[in-house]
Design an enzyme around this catalytic site. Structure first.
Site: not given
Length: 472
Positions: A173, A246, A280, A374
């Site tokens: 996906k 992650e 990331c 973040e």
């Protein structure tokens, strides 16, 4: 219009979504969307394919993956154009992603051929005399791979490659904003000789397709890259199946007093602003020793001002659009909140649509959102420190712990940082954004669980079986 791949066939589900360019919102293509029923068909198909994939020999799995690598290399320019169109990534970096993915599949092919086990010295125990045995890795079964938009080829490869190498069936996906690269990859997997039953491609929302995958008892493992909120939701819904996550970071770099500033600055510019900071391990925080602050600050700000900003189809572009206007507006609001709290904009700060200017903030405080959360945007905060212990303490004062970097010419300082930084990877004299695809990659705290890199992902995607033969 692109179709989904379910149960060995390309399927028109009758419902589509538009895939638009982040830069100008023009249409790239349309793709079919999966319903709960379509997703269930894909899950059932993958479950039935477990035996087919498990029975592939190590040589066959390795050859398929080597074939995929060669085909990606053949079509890398076409793939780079697709990535740039749907993700808004600068063309130079899209080409780089395609090249990395060639390597990534080669690494997976190598691991497929060496996957085995190890002898167990049973006679090391008093009760183990005259017993011989070993353990061996077996495929976990069905792997559900849920992937993000920011590396629509290589982060897919980090899940699909090891899953195939281990002998698993896969349900993929991809992010709904960047599914076209995955369509191309499935086409190449089939051309490479993968049994059609071994891969299923479904596209749709997390609440529909994602939940159906996460909650299915026929899927043995979910591997997810994305936001902490979604990751924690997956963990809570997945039941007993294995889950690797992650989840990102607010990665930091330390510029110590003995650092080579001219060497560090260009690395920090790339590490903070490549792919518009949507990485990331993008640099979000830079801690600079007070004795070198002005020197680094001036060189860094000048370099950011000089960086190419604009159309991602230009080979010179470093900072292009963010993935959508909502994300750009969110990042802009964080910048404004920081300024209202006393921060200063050294460069950037403006926004037009999806285009957020590369931004450097100073005079920030550790309680600001631009530090604590973040950003996933072209946004870097620079701060002073007095001692290395203070810098390490500030880096560690985070809910995340993915990677960090330190620039120093003192080996003792380097090892202090290596031992004390609470992260999954420490990059010495390099940006925390550095990654090669065969290394173990993953983090601590809210940065996730498990490790990627083909060798390490395969360990996550297999089960150990212990064998003992009694010779008494």
């Amino acid at each position: 219009m692109k179709k989904l791949f379910i149960d060995g066939k390309w399927v028109d589900t009758g419902k589509t979504l538009d895939v638009n360019r982040p830069y100008d919102n023009s249409l790239v293509d349309t793709i079919c969307v999966a319903s709960v029923e379509d997703t269930e068909k894909a899950i059932q198909a993958a479950f039935k394919a477990k035996a087919i994939m498990k029975n592939l020999t190590a040589a066959e799995r390795g050859q398929i993956l080597d074939n995929v690598a060669a085909l990606i290399d053949r079509d890398k320019e076409e793939i780079a154009q697709i990535i740039t169109a749907e993700a808004g990534k600068g063309l130079l970096f899209s080409r780089g992603e395609a090249g990395r993915t060639v390597e990534n599949f080669k690494f997976a092919a190598d691991e497929a051929r060496r996957l085995g086990g190890e002898l167990i010295p049973f006679d090391a125990s008093a009760s183990g005399a005259n017993r011989f045995g070993y353990y061996k890795h077996y495929p976990i079964g069905v792997v559900g791979a849920i992937t993000p938009f920011n590396f629509p080829l290589n982060l897919v490869a980090h899940k699909v490659g090891p899953a195939i190498a281990a002998g698993n069936a896969v349900i993929l996906k991809p992010a709904s904003s960047t599914p076209l690269t995955s369509v191309k990859l499935v086409e190449l997997l089939l051309e490479a000789g993968l049994p059609p039953e071994g891969i299923n491609l479904v596209v749709g929302s997390g609440s529909v397709v994602g939940n159906a995958m996460v909650e299915s008892e026929l899927i043995n493992m979910i591997t997810f890259t994305g936001s902490p909120g979604v990751g924690l939701g997956i963990k809570s819904k997945a039941g007993i199946k294995k889950v690797t996550l992650e989840l990102g970071s607010n990665s930091a770099a330390i510029i110590h007093e003995d650092a080579d500033i001219k060497y560090a600055v260009p690395k920090c510019v790339i590490g903070g602003f490549a792919n518009s900071g949507q990485v990331c391990i993008s640099i979000q925080r830079i801690y600079i020793h007070e004795s070198r602050y002005d020197e680094f600050r001036n060189m860094f700000v000048d370099a950011v001002k000089a960086s190419a900003y604009g159309d991602p189809e230009s080979e010179k572009t470093l900072v292009g659009p963010m993935i959508d206007e909502n994300e750009a507006a969110r990042a802009e609001s964080w910048i404004k909140a920081a300024v209202a709290g006393g921060a200063k904009v050294a460069v950037g700060g403006g926004r037009k649509g999806t285009m957020l200017e590369p931004t450097v903030l100073e005079d920030v405080t550790e309680d600001m959102t631009v530090i604590r959360e973040e950003a996933f945007a072209p946004l870097v905060c620079i701060m002073k420190y007095k001692t290395l212990d203070e810098a390490i303490e500030k880096v560690n004062d985070s809910q995340f712990g993915l990677q960090a970097g330190i620039f120093t010419n003192d080996i003792k300082n380097a090892f202090t940082a290596i031992d004390e930084l609470e992260v999954g990877g420490v990059m010495v004299n390099d940006m925390p954004t550095f990654r090669v695809d065969q290394m173990p990659y993953g983090g601590l705290k809210l940065s996730g669980t498990g490790r990627e890199g083909p060798k390490f992902a395969i360990e996550e995607m297999t089960e150990l079986k212990t064998v003992m033969i009694n010779l008494n």
